[in-house]
Every structure is written in C-alpha cells, then in structure tokens.
Design an enzyme around this catalytic site. Structure first.
Site, PDB file in Angstrom:
ATOM      1  N   ARG A  93       0.838  -1.202   0.000  1.00 11.31           N
ATOM      2  CA  ARG A  93       0.000   0.000   0.000  1.00 11.31           C
ATOM      3  C   ARG A  93       0.875   1.255   0.000  1.00 11.31           C
ATOM      4  NH1 ARG A  93      -5.040   1.620   4.084  1.00 11.31           N
ATOM      5  NH2 ARG A  93      -5.215   3.756   3.374  1.00 11.31           N
ATOM      6  N   ASN A 147     -10.729  -4.686  -1.113  1.00  9.63           N
ATOM      7  CA  ASN A 147     -10.666  -3.596  -2.087  1.00  9.63           C
ATOM      8  C   ASN A 147      -9.626  -3.863  -3.158  1.00  9.63           C
ATOM      9  OD1 ASN A 147     -12.519  -1.486  -1.645  1.00  9.63           O
ATOM     10  ND2 ASN A 147     -11.510  -0.998   0.296  1.00  9.63           N
ATOM     11  N   CYS A 169     -19.295  -2.590   0.454  1.00  9.80           N
ATOM     12  CA  CYS A 169     -18.434  -1.488   0.863  1.00  9.80           C
ATOM     13  C   CYS A 169     -19.066  -0.792   2.060  1.00  9.80           C
ATOM     14  CB  CYS A 169     -18.301  -0.512  -0.292  1.00  9.80           C
ATOM     15  SG  CYS A 169     -17.356   0.950   0.133  1.00  9.80           S
ATOM     16  N   ASP A 170     -18.237  -0.345   2.997  1.00 10.27           N
ATOM     17  CA  ASP A 170     -18.816   0.313   4.182  1.00 10.27           C
ATOM     18  C   ASP A 170     -18.875   1.835   4.041  1.00 10.27           C
ATOM     19  OD1 ASP A 170     -16.220   1.082   4.540  1.00 10.27           O
ATOM     20  OD2 ASP A 170     -16.060   0.380   6.604  1.00 10.27           O
ATOM     21  N   HIS A 200     -17.127   3.493  -4.740  1.00  7.63           N
ATOM     22  CA  HIS A 200     -16.340   4.700  -4.465  1.00  7.63           C
ATOM     23  C   HIS A 200     -16.528   5.745  -5.564  1.00  7.63           C
ATOM     24  CE1 HIS A 200     -13.302   2.725  -1.449  1.00  7.63           C
ATOM     25  NE2 HIS A 200     -14.558   2.668  -1.054  1.00  7.63           N
ATOM     26  N   TYR A 266     -15.464   9.953  -2.077  1.00  7.78           N
ATOM     27  CA  TYR A 266     -14.327   9.553  -2.927  1.00  7.78           C
ATOM     28  C   TYR A 266     -14.296  10.305  -4.256  1.00  7.78           C
ATOM     29  CZ  TYR A 266     -12.983   5.813   0.210  1.00  7.78           C
ATOM     30  OH  TYR A 266     -12.549   5.105   1.292  1.00  7.78           O
ATOM     31  N   ARG A 286      -1.584   7.979   4.225  1.00  4.75           N
ATOM     32  CA  ARG A 286      -2.547   7.275   5.107  1.00  4.75           C
ATOM     33  C   ARG A 286      -1.942   6.004   5.692  1.00  4.75           C
ATOM     34  NH1 ARG A 286      -6.578   9.328   7.772  1.00  4.75           N
ATOM     35  NH2 ARG A 286      -7.448   7.288   8.177  1.00  4.75           N
TER      36      ARG A 286
END
Ligand code: NAD
Length: 443
Positions: A93, A147, A169-170, A200, A266, A286
C-alpha cells in the site's frame, strides 16, 4: 434457528476483532456454530487469533474456533466466507500511495493509479478465495470487503459470473449514518435510500424516512455548509482523524457540482485531483498513519488480551464496518429481504449504463441473493463520469487476464486522475517494478 459456520479470510486484519465482536453481539439474531480465521500470513494472523480465541471463549464458549493457513481446513464446512484480504499488505500500500504522489498524481488506496495497482494484486488473491470456497464449500456465500471492490467485482463477473460472491463497501454505510444524524434520526436504519454509481464513485438521489418524508432538503442544506462533517452538531465520531474531517467537509464542494444529488466523498479524487495532491505529503501518507495508529493500537490490545488471558476490559470495539456484513449474512441465512447497497451487475437497473457494468445500487437481499432495484435513467453528468471510470475498470481487468501492458497503460491514461499519456507510462513502469512479485508479467 439454524446456526451458521463462518470463515473470516484475511484473519490477520485489524478489522477481524470488530467483526467477531459484532457477530457475538448478534447471536440472538444470527446464531453461529463455528468461526474460523484464514490468512496466508501465520505470524500476523496469530496476533489477532490469540485474542479472538479468548474473546469467543469468554462470551460464547459453545462456538468452535480455529485459526489456520491451510485452505482446506479453513474453507471446509462453511456457510459464509467473510473476506477482507489485502494482497501485499501495508508494505505494498505504501507504493500504491507514494509512487503516484511523487509524480504529482492522486496517491490513494482505491482511486487512480494506486487503486489500479492494488486492483491488479487483489484480483489474484480474491479469485483464489473464490476457488477455495467453490471447492470445499460450494453452497457457501462469500461476502467480500476486499478492495478495490469495483475492480475485484468486475474480475469475478468476467470469469466466474455464477459464483456466490457479494461485493460490499462500508463507505455508504458510514455516510448514511451521518445523514441520519443530520436529519435528526438515530440510525441509517430509519431511512430508505436510493443511490447509484460504481464503488467509491456514486451519488444518493433520494433519501426518505420510514413514513416516506423526503429528507434530501434538510441534508442538502447541511451539506452545502459543512459537508458530512458532524462537528457543528456535536456528533462527529472521528474527531481525532484530521484527514477524514477534511474529507467529510470537502463534500460541500463536491455537492456544488450537482446540487440535485448528494455525492460520495471519494469523488474528491476524480473531480478535484489537484486539491487531493496538494493536501497530501508524499513522504507520509494514510498508510503511515494507519501503521502508527490503528494497526499499532489493535495489535497492542490483542497482545495485552493474550498476556492477561482475558478480554473482560478490552478497548476493542464493534464498528460500522462490521455491522453491515452481519446484516448481509443474516439477510441470506434467514431470507430477511433487507434493502442494502451492493455492487451487482447492472443488467438494465441503471437504464443508460452498460448492461455488464458492476454498479453499486440498492438491492433486496434474501436467501437467493440480491434482487437489484430499478434506478432508471441517470443524468448526463453522472453518466459521463461513470462511463469513463467504468472503462478504466474494464481495461484493468482485461489487462490482467490478457497480460496486456497496452491496456493497463490505456486504463491509466483514461483515469480522470491522470494528466497525460507520457506521465501515465512513467507511473506504470514504476508500479510494474514495485509490484514485480505480485503482478502477472505484462507484454
Ligand atoms: P490488513 O493488512 O490489516 O489485513 C489484511 C490481511 O489479509 C493480512 O493479515 C494479510 O496477511 C491477509 N492476506 C493478504 N493476502 C492474502 C491472501 N491471498 N490470502 C489470505 N490472506 C491474505 O488490511 P486491512 O486494512 O484490514 O484491510 C483489509 C481489506 O479490507 C482491504 O482490502 C481493505 O481495503 C478492505 N476494507 C474494505 C472496506 C470496505 O468497506 N470495502 C473497509 C475497510 C477495509
């Protein structure tokens, strides 16, 4: 009531304890006989599993528990696979976020070049889980949080169209909870929503309370001034996360681009990419925050539980992330016909989008899976944006299965976050180098 057997794939995730706490909190509505954790990283999963074993022993000793890295053991005798894997973990990531940012582009986990890179890794891992489920428990359902959900969902549609996989998706759940507070309600469950888009990448077009009263005007008035940031009504749950506070507030700018609907947060990365880059630090993104914050906190607490051999005074909490997955499993197990947002094949639900697009729309969920609701025609602005992003996702998936450098380059060029084709090539070559242990070789 039937008791379900569950495997959580990606057992070493920091979200696993909150899913287990949510499952335990709902045993009267959704009884469980067995919970297994499955991961391909033994050491990482063990930290979480040791704590979860103690939590389950204390709260529901009749539930069988095991943690494994063996697919056969993990996926045999299962009703539900709850999947939230991160192929390449936080190490990868890091590249997804920093490589684009160092080139002056959006550096985000699921959007733009980073999302495309992560998608290329995720397809392999999620397809592997689908195969394990179909081999060892062919009647099970997979509820997939992994994801980037839009790319993963398109890959599954393409090669396993009949598989029992629901991609979820939350993000909409989180925003709807905020909308409910703005409208003076206690929970999103007191509202019925209509929403359309890709994961998103979507908009709410209708929000009503259970008596049918239109809540859009009151929510819009608030969003115009504050976005979805709840500080001004004293209900903001993320006060200690300045990034998210800014993102929620920025929804007011997104809203101005079309005041007839309410936007997903998003969209910031696609409609205001320069702003997203300006507010980022390419040396601290992040993923650094999560490693030093959430991951550290959850893992320290798991180790503390193991050391004390009790979780009685634990700081681990149930989260919105987990509540949705439990409601969904329950809808399938007990045919509740709950209305939920899922990522499903369009098949005409959004009349003027391609039939095979994987759209995020409300569905009625029962034992046979989701029945999508008809959305009808959407406006040109949204249609144009969605079609561009949809083409990106289609190209990524085709590039993956055809091992095509050309198509992946095209996907990057087409992304609304990209500035020009040469830059897309530069970034692609850097991503290929970083992902060489994960991606198929491209020609
Ligand atoms: P994490 O790195 O903490 O945990 C992921 C786990 O997956 C790790 O333990 C890793 O070892 C494991 N894993 C990786 N590849 C695997 C494979 N092929 N087979 C089995 N296990 C594998 O990550 P996280 O931050 O908890 O996020 C997990 C996933 O959930 C991510 O894809 C993230 O984007 C997603 N997520 C989704 C939502 C949503 O609403 N859709 C919300 C939050 C997180």
């Amino acid at each position: 009531m039937k008791r379900s057997s569950i495997v959580i794939a990606g057992g070493g995730s920091t979200y696993t304890p909150e899913i287990i706490l949510m499952l335990l909190d709902n045993l009267d509505r959704f009884p469980i006989s067995q919970i297994k954790l499955y991961d391909n990283d033994y050491e990482r999963q063990k930290i979480v599993a040791d704590a979860c074993e103690i939590i389950i022993r204390e709260q529901a000793p009749d539930i069988k528990f095991l943690a494994t890295t063996d697919p056969e053991e993990g996926f045999t005798d299962i009703d539900f696979v709850m999947a939230h894997i991160r192929v390449g973990k936080y190490e990868m990531r890091d590249f997804d976020e920093k490589i684009p940012l160092r080139n002056g582009l959006v550096g985000q986990e699921t959007c733009g070049p980073g999302g495309i890179a992560y998608g290329f890794r995720s397809i392999t891992g999620v397809m592997e889980l689908v195969e394990y489920m179909e081999k060892y428990s062919p009647n099970a359902w997979m509820l997939n949080y992994s994801n980037p959900a839009a790319i993963v969902a398109e890959a599954i549609r393409k090669v396993k169209p009949d598989s029992r996989v629901l991609n979820i998706c939350d993000m909409p759940i989180d925003i709807e909870e905020r909308m409910a507070y703005i409208a003076g309600l206690n929970s999103r469950k007191e509202m019925d929503v209509r929403y359309y888009g890709l994961n998103h990448f979507g908009w709410w077009c209708d929000i009503r309370d259970k008596e049918g009263n239109d809540l859009m005007p009151v929510i819009k008035e608030y969003v115009l001034e504050h976005g979805y940031n709840l500080e001004s009504i004293g209900k903001e749950p993320r006060l200690n996360d300045p990034d998210w506070l800014k993102t929620y507030r920025f929804a007011s700018e997104l809203y101005k681009t079309d005041p007839s609907v309410l936007p997903s947060t998003y969209l910031k990365y696609y409609l205001y990419p320069d702003h997203a880059v300006e507010e980022s630090d390419p040396d601290y993104t992040r993923v650094d925050l999560i490693r030093e914050g959430r991951e550290k906190r959850v893992f320290e607490e798991c180790r503390r539980i193991k050391e004390c051999e009790t979780a009685k005074d634990t700081t681990l909490e149930i989260g919105v992330h987990a509540s949705f997955i439990v409601d969904l499993a329950r809808a399938i197990a007990f045919n509740t016909h709950e209305r939920m947002l899922l990522i499903v094949e369009n098949k005409g639900a959004v009349e003027n989008l391609p039939l095979t697009a994987m759209v995020e729309i409300p569905c009625i969920v029962g034992s046979n899976g989701p029945e999508p609701m008809v959305i009808g025609e959407i406006p040109w602005f949204q249609k144009g944006l969605i079609e561009q992003q949809h083409a990106v996702e289609k190209l990524v998936v085709e590039a993956y299965f055809e091992h095509s450098y050309q198509k992946l380059w095209q996907a990057l060029i087409l992304s609304k976050t990209m500035k020009d084709a040469d830059l897309a090539k530069t970034v692609l070559d850097q991503l290929i180098e970083a992902n060489k242990d994960f991606w198929p070789e491209l020609t």
